[in-house]
Design an enzyme around this catalytic site. Structure first.
Site, PDB file in Angstrom:
ATOM      1  N   ASP A   4     -11.636  15.160 103.256  1.00  0.00           N
ATOM      2  CA  ASP A   4     -11.545  15.311 101.800  1.00  0.00           C
ATOM      3  C   ASP A   4     -12.917  15.640 101.216  1.00  0.00           C
ATOM      4  O   ASP A   4     -13.837  16.070 101.917  1.00  0.00           O
ATOM      5  CB  ASP A   4     -10.922  14.035 101.197  1.00  0.00           C
ATOM      6  CG  ASP A   4     -10.140  14.299  99.920  1.00  0.00           C
ATOM      7  OD1 ASP A   4     -10.784  14.411  98.855  1.00  0.00           O
ATOM      8  OD2 ASP A   4      -8.898  14.418  99.977  1.00  0.00           O
ATOM      9  N   ASP A   5     -13.072  15.394  99.952  1.00  0.00           N
ATOM     10  CA  ASP A   5     -14.271  15.732  99.180  1.00  0.00           C
ATOM     11  C   ASP A   5     -15.544  15.194  99.843  1.00  0.00           C
ATOM     12  O   ASP A   5     -15.553  14.090 100.385  1.00  0.00           O
ATOM     13  CB  ASP A   5     -14.096  15.086  97.792  1.00  0.00           C
ATOM     14  CG  ASP A   5     -15.055  15.622  96.777  1.00  0.00           C
ATOM     15  OD1 ASP A   5     -15.910  16.438  97.138  1.00  0.00           O
ATOM     16  OD2 ASP A   5     -14.929  15.227  95.597  1.00  0.00           O
ATOM     17  N   ARG A  17     -15.628  14.885  84.509  1.00  0.00           N
ATOM     18  CA  ARG A  17     -16.003  14.483  85.873  1.00  0.00           C
ATOM     19  C   ARG A  17     -17.280  15.228  86.310  1.00  0.00           C
ATOM     20  O   ARG A  17     -17.356  15.752  87.420  1.00  0.00           O
ATOM     21  CB  ARG A  17     -14.876  14.756  86.863  1.00  0.00           C
ATOM     22  CG  ARG A  17     -14.905  13.795  88.045  1.00  0.00           C
ATOM     23  CD  ARG A  17     -13.989  14.217  89.177  1.00  0.00           C
ATOM     24  NE  ARG A  17     -13.998  13.187  90.216  1.00  0.00           N
ATOM     25  CZ  ARG A  17     -13.694  13.418  91.471  1.00  0.00           C
ATOM     26  NH1 ARG A  17     -13.353  14.622  91.882  1.00  0.00           N
ATOM     27  NH2 ARG A  17     -13.716  12.448  92.349  1.00  0.00           N
ATOM     28  N   LYS A  28      -6.421  21.375 101.250  1.00  0.00           N
ATOM     29  CA  LYS A  28      -6.019  20.652 100.037  1.00  0.00           C
ATOM     30  C   LYS A  28      -6.765  21.309  98.883  1.00  0.00           C
ATOM     31  O   LYS A  28      -7.996  21.311  98.858  1.00  0.00           O
ATOM     32  CB  LYS A  28      -6.391  19.172 100.173  1.00  0.00           C
ATOM     33  CG  LYS A  28      -6.072  18.324  98.950  1.00  0.00           C
ATOM     34  CD  LYS A  28      -6.282  16.850  99.283  1.00  0.00           C
ATOM     35  CE  LYS A  28      -6.272  15.972  98.049  1.00  0.00           C
ATOM     36  NZ  LYS A  28      -6.692  14.597  98.342  1.00  0.00           N
ATOM     37  N   TRP A  29      -6.026  21.878  97.941  1.00  0.00           N
ATOM     38  CA  TRP A  29      -6.597  22.665  96.836  1.00  0.00           C
ATOM     39  C   TRP A  29      -6.565  21.808  95.580  1.00  0.00           C
ATOM     40  O   TRP A  29      -5.517  21.626  94.970  1.00  0.00           O
ATOM     41  CB  TRP A  29      -5.779  23.950  96.645  1.00  0.00           C
ATOM     42  CG  TRP A  29      -6.330  24.900  95.629  1.00  0.00           C
ATOM     43  CD1 TRP A  29      -6.493  24.687  94.289  1.00  0.00           C
ATOM     44  CD2 TRP A  29      -6.768  26.239  95.861  1.00  0.00           C
ATOM     45  NE1 TRP A  29      -7.004  25.803  93.681  1.00  0.00           N
ATOM     46  CE2 TRP A  29      -7.181  26.777  94.624  1.00  0.00           C
ATOM     47  CE3 TRP A  29      -6.852  27.056  97.008  1.00  0.00           C
ATOM     48  CZ2 TRP A  29      -7.665  28.081  94.490  1.00  0.00           C
ATOM     49  CZ3 TRP A  29      -7.321  28.345  96.864  1.00  0.00           C
ATOM     50  CH2 TRP A  29      -7.729  28.842  95.622  1.00  0.00           C
ATOM     51  N   ASP A  30      -7.735  21.308  95.194  1.00  0.00           N
ATOM     52  CA  ASP A  30      -7.797  20.342  94.094  1.00  0.00           C
ATOM     53  C   ASP A  30      -8.224  21.012  92.783  1.00  0.00           C
ATOM     54  O   ASP A  30      -8.752  22.130  92.781  1.00  0.00           O
ATOM     55  CB  ASP A  30      -8.782  19.223  94.477  1.00  0.00           C
ATOM     56  CG  ASP A  30      -8.379  17.874  93.912  1.00  0.00           C
ATOM     57  OD1 ASP A  30      -7.648  17.848  92.914  1.00  0.00           O
ATOM     58  OD2 ASP A  30      -8.812  16.845  94.465  1.00  0.00           O
ATOM     59  N   ASN A  53      -9.764  19.210  89.187  1.00  0.00           N
ATOM     60  CA  ASN A  53      -9.978  17.875  88.630  1.00  0.00           C
ATOM     61  C   ASN A  53     -10.474  17.790  87.193  1.00  0.00           C
ATOM     62  O   ASN A  53     -11.195  16.852  86.835  1.00  0.00           O
ATOM     63  CB  ASN A  53     -10.937  17.098  89.532  1.00  0.00           C
ATOM     64  CG  ASN A  53     -10.217  16.562  90.756  1.00  0.00           C
ATOM     65  OD1 ASN A  53      -9.055  16.151  90.664  1.00  0.00           O
ATOM     66  ND2 ASN A  53     -10.860  16.581  91.896  1.00  0.00           N
ATOM     67  N   CYS A  86      -3.117  19.867  94.448  1.00  0.00           N
ATOM     68  CA  CYS A  86      -3.613  18.576  93.981  1.00  0.00           C
ATOM     69  C   CYS A  86      -4.318  18.806  92.657  1.00  0.00           C
ATOM     70  O   CYS A  86      -4.897  19.868  92.428  1.00  0.00           O
ATOM     71  CB  CYS A  86      -4.598  18.010  95.006  1.00  0.00           C
ATOM     72  SG  CYS A  86      -5.270  16.402  94.556  1.00  0.00           S
ATOM     73  N   ASP A 134      -2.858  10.043  92.367  1.00  0.00           N
ATOM     74  CA  ASP A 134      -3.952   9.262  92.963  1.00  0.00           C
ATOM     75  C   ASP A 134      -3.571   7.791  93.029  1.00  0.00           C
ATOM     76  O   ASP A 134      -4.278   6.998  93.647  1.00  0.00           O
ATOM     77  CB  ASP A 134      -5.232   9.418  92.134  1.00  0.00           C
ATOM     78  CG  ASP A 134      -5.974  10.701  92.498  1.00  0.00           C
ATOM     79  OD1 ASP A 134      -5.675  11.295  93.545  1.00  0.00           O
ATOM     80  OD2 ASP A 134      -6.863  11.105  91.714  1.00  0.00           O
TER      81      ASP A 134
END
Ligand code: GLA
Length: 724
Positions: free
Chosen positions: A364-365, A441, A474-476, A478, A524, A546
């Site tokens: 992940d990130d 963010r 995984k294409w986020d 935010n 996502c 989440d």
């Protein structure tokens, strides 16, 4: 004949297996809506559209053929006597915004045309039939084509519209909805899905007031707050019976659903791009195409409506090799490590998870740029070799050597001000000159309407995908959009940016999947902030929320299931106390709830006890055992989540197998009651795993006696198989 036209009556009948939709062309050329509901043979239903009463001072069209204020229409216009919500508003060069579209011609043909640059349902010539109705406003020269596609197998109709400027002057579209649907008076209630971060898609059902009710997003994405879904139901509609009309927009940007109940109780529903902050300039000869909207009618209540959406989306919206292929059971390191990892930590998680049967590690990130926290690095899509020594190719290789697949997180649309990308291209993010940029963010939003921005993002991803074996991304996304302006567009086109952003996103997704067709994408957005059918076209699964707390997931997954299939609902087992709610729930329940989706783990498996690991092995065995049933079976929501319980059932298509899951949210001593199966064949005989053998009718009507003494947050499953 799925679509029929009576020359004599100038009447269309669109038919799906159990539903029919009628409209006609009246003597003035207006498209007048007659009927949508249970199937009927072609017959003269034109009388249904006659409305006896006039509202007040109701103007008639100049040719006296229609009273626009009271006529149910296929696509409502503005400024010419229809005072209700209008699907179309065009400001023509002389500055006024009146429109009046009349029938010109139509075509009926097998198959379904693709939308240009936009996701949509699809179907072969055997599966679908399309009606195209060309209409025209002679004064403005706007030609509006209405598209209706019916599906041979599903009770669904896909619709969209195009507007073409056939005049010699520019015109400006101010509102252009995808769908207008009229329903006659009744005890109507509106169902929709509202929410927020960690509380997505909460189901709400409310009686409709007179006047206009709106469910909308103007955040630049479909959003956590509202979903582009609505259902109109009658007061007596339940999960299993009664009228349910479901509507869903295949769009990831600003959307609008408006429902107007007029003085007489008649309804008009519009669904499409949100007209707020929207505008589109059409030069002579240019066209604009709306996104697609899907409508589903079921006489079998909300459950019947949902099952139609599920099948349609699984088979005729999701695409590519993963649409029906078994998804890899994954472990994601986000809640396990957050930003605090290196390649050894990730490798160890993969190794230990792999030993339990997990099939893919998702990093992940935090693997790129100076991304040691969420304040820097977005935009710098280059591996951080201090954290991942040897780089991504080596880590991926080591994970593949364990017999596992490798997945990677990206948030392509965003940029941190503290990034090399921002330092090099401060003009690449959405911004209004001289206005301080709002921050979310610690990040800004890239201007996805720009080709140079999309090229940069594609090149970064391409470089990584070329050199590293990656099966999943995984294409986020935010944050939401603010100060929505682009340096590259002239002032009169700035209203186009919200939509151009979405078109840019689609283009990039398409380009990536064209170059790497075997990639599995997972959508996502801070959890499920962009869970919509448009994203499902690219990513057949989407991170649902989440909030991984099993009790919270009951309401989130329940709401999501109103129109999205189980296979699209990513759902992971995480640690307890849960990171979002601090609640502790048994591992078994966490597994049972996550099984009702695309299953995985989101924790640091190296910290699990041996006992927990044994339980995980058991869950993975169940995942394999029930995969087909859960992913391809029919879902029946037996007990919608409430303060004390929740239950659902999956039934295989041939009705030879079923799985009931019951969750005790809060145990009450006096709460014993039967939990009934649904969807079984009443005549078939079924056995549970303890040897109880009963006919389907008994499992469905007598049910299971819920006498087990349960604790708060515990669950059980009952698996039935047919006894031949
Ligand atoms: C979002 C996602 C999470 C995780 C983080 C990483 O919040 O929903 O699953 O990927 O971003 O920053």
């Amino acid at each position: 004949m799925p679509i029929q036209y009576s020359e004599e009556l100038r009447l269309f009948r669109l038919a799906t297996p159990n539903t029919a939709y009628f409209f006609h062309v009246n003597e003035g050329g207006f498209l007048v809506h007659d009927y949508y509901g249970k199937t009927l043979p072609i017959c003269d239903l034109r009388y249904l559209s006659a409305r006896a009463h006039k509202a007040s001072f109701s103007p008639q069209s100049a040719d006296l053929t229609t009273t626009p204020e009271t006529a149910p229409v296929e696509y409502s216009c503005n400024g010419t006597g229809d005072y209700r919500i209008s699907a179309l508003q065009i400001r023509e060069v002389r500055g006024n915004a009146s429109t009046d579209i009349r029938y010109v011609s139509h075509k009926i043909y097998p198959g379904k045309p693709a939308l240009k640059g936009q996701p949509a349902t699809y179907g072969t010539e055997d599966e679908t039939t399309t009606l195209e109705v060309l209409t025209r406003d002679d004064v403005t020269g706007a030609e509006v084509t209405l598209y209706y596609t019916v599906f041979e197998q599903y009770d669904a109709i896909a619709r969209h519209a195009t507007v073409t400027n056939t005049s010699d002057y520019e015109m400006n579209l101010e509102r252009v909805y995808s769908l207008c649907c009229e329903l006659p008076f009744g005890d109507w209630e509106l169902c929709h899905l509202y929410g927020s971060w960690a509380k997505e898609r909460q189901f709400e059902r409310k009686e409709l007031p007179h006047g206009i009710t709106a469910v909308e997003s103007k955040r630049g994405s479909s959003s956590h707050h509202h979903n582009p879904f609505a259902a109109l139901v009658k007061k007596n509609t339940t999960e299993d019976a009664g009228d349910a009309y479901g509507f869903n927009l295949v769009y990831s940007g600003n959307f609008s659903i408006q429902v107007e109940q007029d003085y007489d109780g008649d309804l008009r529903l519009l669904m499409g791009i949100n007209p707020t902050d929207f505008g589109w300039k059409l030069e002579p000869g240019e066209s604009f195409e709306t996104p697609e909207a899907v409508s589903v009618y079921s006489a079998e209540g909300l459950g019947g409506m949902s099952r139609t959406f599920h099948k349609l989306y699984r088979n005729n919206l999701c695409r590519g090799p993963w649409k029906n292929a078994k998804r890899p059971l994954l472990i994601n390191n986000w809640e396990g490590t957050y930003f605090n990892f290196n390649e050894e930590k990730i490798y160890n998680i993969a190794k230990q998870a792999g030993e339990l049967g997990v099939e893919m590690l998702v990093l992940d990130d935090g693997w790129f740029g100076a991304r040691n926290h969420d304040k820097a690095g977005l935009g710098d899509w280059f591996v951080n070799e201090e954290k991942i020594k040897g780089g991504l190719p080596l880590l991926s290789q080591r994970i593949h050597d364990l017999g596992m697949k490798f997945g990677l997180w990206f948030e392509p649309e965003m940029i941190n001000p503290d990034s090399d990308l921002y330092r090099a291209h401060p003009d690449w993010c959405l911004q209004v000159e001289n206005r301080p940029l709002s921050i979310g963010r610690t990040q800004y939003v890239l201007d996805m309407s720009r080709k140079d921005v999309r090229d940069y993002l594609f090149d970064c991803m391409d470089k990584i995908l070329k050199t590293t074996q990656i099966e999943y991304i995984k294409w986020d996304f935010n944050r939401n959009l603010t100060e929505v302006a682009s340096f590259l567009l002239e002032p009169c086109r700035q209203k186009e940016i919200f939509h151009r952003y979405v078109l840019g996103l689609y283009e990039l997704l398409d380009r990536l999947l064209t170059a790497y067709p075997d990639l599995l994408l997972e959508g996502c957005s801070g959890g499920g902030g962009r869970f919509d059918p448009a994203m499902l076209y690219y990513s057949p699964q989407i991170w649902t929320s989440d909030d991984t707390d099993a009790m919270e997931r009951l309401t989130i997954q329940y709401g999501t299931s109103l129109c999205y299939p189980t296979s699209s609902i990513s759902s992971h087992v995480s640690v307890c106390p849960n990171h979002q709610t601090k609640r502790t729930t048994p591992l078994k329940t966490r597994g049972d709830v996550a099984l009702a989706g695309s299953f995985g783990y989101e924790l640091d498996v190296t910290k699990m006890s041996d006992e927990e690991k044994e339980e995980v092995k058991g869950q993975i065995a169940e995942y394999h055992k029930y995969y087909e049933l859960i992913h391809f079976g029919d879902l029946y929501r037996v007990i919608p989540p409430n303060e004390s319980e929740c239950a659902w059932v999956y039934v295989s298509e041939d009705k030879s197998e079923a799985l009931l899951t019951f969750v005790c949210v809060r145990f009450r001593v006096q709460s014993r009651r039967a939990v009934c199966f649904r969807g079984l064949d009443p005549e078939k005989i079924y056995a549970d795993e303890e040897g109880k053998v009963l006919p389907g009718s008994a499992w469905m009507n007598g049910g299971v006696n819920n006498v087990k003494s349960m604790q708060d947050g515990t669950s059980f499953k009952i698996h039935l198989t047919e006894v031949k």
